[in-house]
Design an enzyme around this catalytic site. Structure first.
Site, PDB file in Angstrom:
ATOM      1  N   HIS A  13       0.848  -1.195   0.000  1.00 19.68           N
ATOM      2  CA  HIS A  13       0.000   0.000   0.000  1.00 19.68           C
ATOM      3  C   HIS A  13       0.886   1.248   0.000  1.00 19.68           C
ATOM      4  O   HIS A  13       2.116   1.144  -0.035  1.00 19.68           O
ATOM      5  CB  HIS A  13      -1.000  -0.015   1.167  1.00 19.68           C
ATOM      6  CG  HIS A  13      -0.366  -0.084   2.536  1.00 19.68           C
ATOM      7  ND1 HIS A  13       0.410   0.916   3.047  1.00 19.68           N
ATOM      8  CD2 HIS A  13      -0.401  -1.039   3.491  1.00 19.68           C
ATOM      9  CE1 HIS A  13       0.816   0.598   4.255  1.00 19.68           C
ATOM     10  NE2 HIS A  13       0.346  -0.612   4.545  1.00 19.68           N
ATOM     11  N   HIS A  64       3.970   1.545   2.329  1.00 20.25           N
ATOM     12  CA  HIS A  64       5.183   0.816   1.931  1.00 20.25           C
ATOM     13  C   HIS A  64       5.896   1.550   0.792  1.00 20.25           C
ATOM     14  O   HIS A  64       7.121   1.653   0.766  1.00 20.25           O
ATOM     15  CB  HIS A  64       4.840  -0.599   1.434  1.00 20.25           C
ATOM     16  CG  HIS A  64       4.059  -1.412   2.408  1.00 20.25           C
ATOM     17  ND1 HIS A  64       2.858  -1.985   2.090  1.00 20.25           N
ATOM     18  CD2 HIS A  64       4.306  -1.741   3.705  1.00 20.25           C
ATOM     19  CE1 HIS A  64       2.398  -2.644   3.146  1.00 20.25           C
ATOM     20  NE2 HIS A  64       3.250  -2.502   4.134  1.00 20.25           N
ATOM     21  N   CYS A 115       1.674  -8.742  20.313  1.00 22.42           N
ATOM     22  CA  CYS A 115       0.883  -8.272  19.172  1.00 22.42           C
ATOM     23  C   CYS A 115       1.392  -8.990  17.926  1.00 22.42           C
ATOM     24  O   CYS A 115       2.554  -8.821  17.557  1.00 22.42           O
ATOM     25  CB  CYS A 115       1.008  -6.761  18.979  1.00 22.42           C
ATOM     26  SG  CYS A 115       0.255  -6.218  17.426  1.00 22.42           S
ATOM     27  N   CYS A 140       2.583  -6.693  15.050  1.00 20.62           N
ATOM     28  CA  CYS A 140       3.943  -6.160  15.230  1.00 20.62           C
ATOM     29  C   CYS A 140       4.951  -7.291  15.324  1.00 20.62           C
ATOM     30  O   CYS A 140       6.145  -7.047  15.232  1.00 20.62           O
ATOM     31  CB  CYS A 140       4.074  -5.368  16.524  1.00 20.62           C
ATOM     32  SG  CYS A 140       3.137  -3.867  16.600  1.00 20.62           S
ATOM     33  N   CYS A 143      -2.535  -2.818  21.659  1.00 16.59           N
ATOM     34  CA  CYS A 143      -1.211  -2.568  21.076  1.00 16.59           C
ATOM     35  C   CYS A 143      -1.063  -1.066  20.825  1.00 16.59           C
ATOM     36  O   CYS A 143      -1.957  -0.450  20.239  1.00 16.59           O
ATOM     37  CB  CYS A 143      -1.070  -3.345  19.763  1.00 16.59           C
ATOM     38  SG  CYS A 143       0.255  -2.699  18.729  1.00 16.59           S
ATOM     39  N   HIS A 192      -1.116  -0.587  16.814  1.00 12.81           N
ATOM     40  CA  HIS A 192      -2.302  -0.977  16.039  1.00 12.81           C
ATOM     41  C   HIS A 192      -3.624  -0.698  16.767  1.00 12.81           C
ATOM     42  O   HIS A 192      -4.695  -0.865  16.182  1.00 12.81           O
ATOM     43  CB  HIS A 192      -2.221  -2.461  15.663  1.00 12.81           C
ATOM     44  CG  HIS A 192      -1.093  -2.750  14.708  1.00 12.81           C
ATOM     45  ND1 HIS A 192       0.117  -3.263  15.109  1.00 12.81           N
ATOM     46  CD2 HIS A 192      -0.994  -2.541  13.381  1.00 12.81           C
ATOM     47  CE1 HIS A 192       0.908  -3.378  14.045  1.00 12.81           C
ATOM     48  NE2 HIS A 192       0.258  -2.943  12.991  1.00 12.81           N
ATOM     49  N   LYS A 227      -2.350   5.737  11.259  1.00 12.18           N
ATOM     50  CA  LYS A 227      -1.338   5.195  10.350  1.00 12.18           C
ATOM     51  C   LYS A 227      -2.032   4.457   9.211  1.00 12.18           C
ATOM     52  O   LYS A 227      -2.896   3.621   9.445  1.00 12.18           O
ATOM     53  CB  LYS A 227      -0.447   4.223  11.130  1.00 12.18           C
ATOM     54  CG  LYS A 227       0.656   3.609  10.289  1.00 12.18           C
ATOM     55  CD  LYS A 227       1.406   2.549  11.092  1.00 12.18           C
ATOM     56  CE  LYS A 227       2.433   1.843  10.206  1.00 12.18           C
ATOM     57  NZ  LYS A 227       2.698   0.472  10.621  1.00 12.18           N
ATOM     58  N   LYS A 247      -3.187  -1.709   6.144  1.00 12.85           N
ATOM     59  CA  LYS A 247      -3.982  -2.676   5.386  1.00 12.85           C
ATOM     60  C   LYS A 247      -5.471  -2.338   5.431  1.00 12.85           C
ATOM     61  O   LYS A 247      -6.167  -2.353   4.426  1.00 12.85           O
ATOM     62  CB  LYS A 247      -3.726  -4.044   6.011  1.00 12.85           C
ATOM     63  CG  LYS A 247      -4.325  -5.192   5.272  1.00 12.85           C
ATOM     64  CD  LYS A 247      -3.977  -6.479   5.991  1.00 12.85           C
ATOM     65  CE  LYS A 247      -4.885  -7.586   5.485  1.00 12.85           C
ATOM     66  NZ  LYS A 247      -4.620  -8.864   6.091  1.00 12.85           N
TER      67      LYS A 247
HETATM   68  N1  MSP Z   1       8.746  -6.858   8.101  1.00 16.99           N
HETATM   69  C1  MSP Z   1       8.935  -5.751   8.972  1.00 16.99           C
HETATM   70  C2  MSP Z   1      10.245  -5.047   8.691  1.00 16.99           C
HETATM   71  C3  MSP Z   1      11.455  -5.914   8.785  1.00 16.99           C
HETATM   72  S1  MSP Z   1      12.894  -5.036   8.386  1.00 16.99           S
HETATM   73  C4  MSP Z   1      14.143  -6.006   8.819  1.00 16.99           C
HETATM   74  C5  MSP Z   1       7.800  -4.747   8.792  1.00 16.99           C
HETATM   75  N2  MSP Z   1       7.118  -4.815   7.663  1.00 16.99           N
HETATM   76  S2  MSP Z   1       5.863  -3.914   7.293  1.00 16.99           S
HETATM   77  O1  MSP Z   1       5.471  -4.347   5.993  1.00 16.99           O
HETATM   78  O2  MSP Z   1       4.883  -3.979   8.314  1.00 16.99           O
HETATM   79  O3  MSP Z   1       6.327  -2.440   7.281  1.00 16.99           O
HETATM   80  C6  MSP Z   1       7.420  -2.068   6.532  1.00 16.99           C
HETATM   81  C7  MSP Z   1       7.647  -0.591   6.559  1.00 16.99           C
HETATM   82  O4  MSP Z   1       6.542   0.102   5.973  1.00 16.99           O
HETATM   83  C8  MSP Z   1       7.861  -0.015   7.932  1.00 16.99           C
HETATM   84  O5  MSP Z   1       9.002   0.829   7.892  1.00 16.99           O
HETATM   85  C9  MSP Z   1       6.657   0.801   8.181  1.00 16.99           C
HETATM   86  O6  MSP Z   1       6.924   1.902   8.974  1.00 16.99           O
HETATM   87  C10 MSP Z   1       6.314   1.222   6.761  1.00 16.99           C
HETATM   88  N3  MSP Z   1       4.938   1.630   6.720  1.00 16.99           N
HETATM   89  C11 MSP Z   1       3.827   0.871   6.823  1.00 16.99           C
HETATM   90  N4  MSP Z   1       2.749   1.697   6.876  1.00 16.99           N
HETATM   91  C12 MSP Z   1       3.151   2.977   6.822  1.00 16.99           C
HETATM   92  C13 MSP Z   1       2.545   4.218   6.802  1.00 16.99           C
HETATM   93  N5  MSP Z   1       1.253   4.364   6.879  1.00 16.99           N
HETATM   94  N6  MSP Z   1       3.327   5.317   6.665  1.00 16.99           N
HETATM   95  C14 MSP Z   1       4.677   5.229   6.517  1.00 16.99           C
HETATM   96  N7  MSP Z   1       5.277   4.086   6.538  1.00 16.99           N
HETATM   97  C15 MSP Z   1       4.558   2.952   6.761  1.00 16.99           C
HETATM   98  O7  MSP Z   1       7.594  -3.934   9.663  1.00 16.99           O
END
Ligand code: MSP
Length: 514
Positions: free
Chosen positions: A22, A25, A130, A133, A148, A151, A299, A302
């Protein structure tokens, strides 16, 4: 023979393969891409890594909900991540999946090392957990004692006998690291946060799981897999060649910057350096934690971002605007709110008007006044040229902010030059010069403008590779845009007179309504 570090190494977090990408990411990924392209433009050899985090309870649960085997699930999700990368023209050099043997074998070796030197031991632990997380919390950290903090959803009580990592043993090393290396964690506020967390006392953390089996097996303990965060963090070294290709590893490691979201700061700034210190591997140069993209104050994730997939924004605004907007509009270290309206405003004002119209106007004048050939500059440069040179200096020095991950101010300074060229056109009024028969003056004006477009193409190329390429093609240059290097490519006067320019399509056509 080892050659030593010679590569700028930048990483994104590896994304959970429980679901499709999304905007949140894509935010980290675009920022990392801009930095990677910016360093290449400055002549660095770059290794830019991204990938997916494919193990752990969260991914296993997502697969179970779909009724498929976790490996099948992650294999099916994988192409969606590659689609996101090509949609946004991400120039990563590698894509690691934590289910690849090049990773899992090295994880086992690394962890075996910690085990053999006595850094891992067995114990039972119970606490609030969680799954989203993939982390334990203390009761004090929970919202209202039950949700959490990230979340805002109920946590579960988890009790297991696990292998534990002696994190507490490394507290002093960590504090020393934070004190000696002021930019190990940025922004500064995040470093303070991490330092207080460690100074308050560290508990050992669990490093294995036995309640499910979707992970890297613990070699010395059948039935246990490594805790997903140990597995995941190690991607940064396994992908760089750790334990497999020493020479390559030495050229890349330590990473120059791990870009992460602030929610995963503790893992990166506390657990990760402690694991590395324990294994005798150098720690990364820097961890930069950016803020969240918010939707309705929460935030983006999903559950609330499904309506605004990156694809939808790219369809409407184009991928260059997508890449530009988030970095220009939000300040990278802080939280920020995306809005369709502000994106439309940026498109129209900065891209279609300031940049697109400028290119269109200048190339049209070269077309009709100079028979589509870049003129030989005539006449003496004066006050307007001097002012333009100052604007260019503002842009080139301002862009150095990219190295501090301050994209907003870098882009704002770059636009000083774009606006400066617009002001220059107004001040010189080439249509009036033409009318007055001032051929030298006209040639100087148009040469200066087209040469400025060449510089703009180079300077915007890390952020807007498509527009840069399209503009470059209009200039009819022989050289390849992607061979241009700073600082030279931003010097004025490099454009060869006589080349044939092309008008072509508008760089940023008017938006369809909506
Ligand atoms: N798998 C772990 C990271 C392992 S790194 C060794 C993880 N994955 S994640 O898919 O949940 O998130 C990955 C990244 O996307 C994180 O840095 C997270 O902060 C970022 N983001 C997810 N949603 C976000 C927003 N809404 N805004 C900005 N960044 C966001 O955590």
């Amino acid at each position: 023979m080892s050659s030593g570090k010679d590569t700028f190494y930048i990483t994104t977090p590896i994304y959970y393969a429980n679901d499709v990408p999304h905007i949140g990411h894509a935010y980290t990924t675009v920022a990392a891409d801009v930095l990677a392209r910016w360093r290449r433009l400055n002549g660095d050899r770059v290794f830019f890594l991204t990938g997916t985090d494919e193990h752990g309870q969260k991914v296993a649960q997502a697969a179970a909900e779909r009724g498929v085997d976790p490996q099948v699930h992650v294999d099916e999700i994988n192409p969606r991540w590659h689609e996101m990368l090509s949609l946004l023209r991400i120039s990563n050099d590698d894509f690691i999946r934590t289910t690849q043997p090049r990773h899992t074998q090295r994880v086992q070796e690394f962890m075996q090392r910690l085990h053999d030197q006595g850094d891992l031991y067995t114990a039972t632990y119970a606490g609030p957990y969680c799954v989203r997380c993939e982390a334990y919390y203390t009761v004090e950290e929970l919202l209202d004692g039950q949700l959490c903090p990230i979340h805002r959803r109920p946590v579960e009580q988890l009790e297991q006998e696990n292998w534990f990592f002696r994190l507490s043993k490394y507290a002093d090393d960590l504090l020393r690291l934070y004190d000696e290396r002021a930019d190990f964690v940025r922004p500064q506020a995040r470093l303070n946060e991490v330092r207080s967390f460690v100074a308050a006392g560290l508990e050992d953390i669990s490093a294995s799981r036995s309640s499910f089996d979707w992970g890297v097996p613990v070699p010395w303990e059948p039935g246990h897999v490594f805790y997903v965060w140990f597995d995941a963090l190690l991607n940064y070294i396994t992908a760089a060649g750790f334990g497999a290709d020493d020479e390559q590893f030495e050229r890349r490691w330590p990473a120059d910057v791990h870009l992460i979201g602030k929610d995963i700061l503790r893992f990166h700034a506390v657990y990760w350096p402690a694991m590395l210190i324990a294994a005798g591997v150098e720690v990364p140069h820097q961890i930069f934690a950016h803020g969240f993209l918010l939707v309705g104050g929460e935030k983006m994730g999903k559950s609330n971002a499904t309506g605004i997939a990156p694809q939808r924004l790219v369809d409407h605004f184009g991928r260059d605007c997508y890449r530009y907007y988030f970095l220009r509009e939000l300040s990278f270290g802080n939280d920020g709110t995306f809005s369709w309206e502000s994106m439309a405003e940026r498109y129209t004002a900065d891209l279609a008007n300031d940049l697109g119209n400028l290119a269109n106007r200048v190339l049209n004048m070269v077309g009709s006044y100079c028979d589509t050939r870049v003129p030989e500059p005539g006449g003496e440069p004066g006050e307007p040229e001097a002012r333009l040179a100052e604007d260019l200096a503002t842009a080139t020095s301002g862009l150095q902010a990219f190295d501090r991950l301050d994209f907003k101010s870098g882009l704002s300074d770059l636009w000083t030059f774009v606006s400066g060229v617009n002001r220059y056109v107004e001040a010189r009024a080439p249509w009036a010069q033409r009318k007055a028969g001032d051929v030298d003056g006209l040639n100087l004006t148009l040469y200066t403008c087209v040469d400025a477009l060449r510089i703009i193409a180079v300077l915007v190329s890390p952020v807007m590779p498509d527009a840069a390429e399209a503009l470059w093609a209009k200039l009819g240059l022989d050289e390849d845009l992607w061979d241009q290097r700073l600082p030279r490519a931003a010097s004025q006067g490099l454009l060869p007179p006589g080349v044939a320019t092309r008008r072509g399509d508008l760089l940023f056509p008017r938006l369809e309504d909506g």
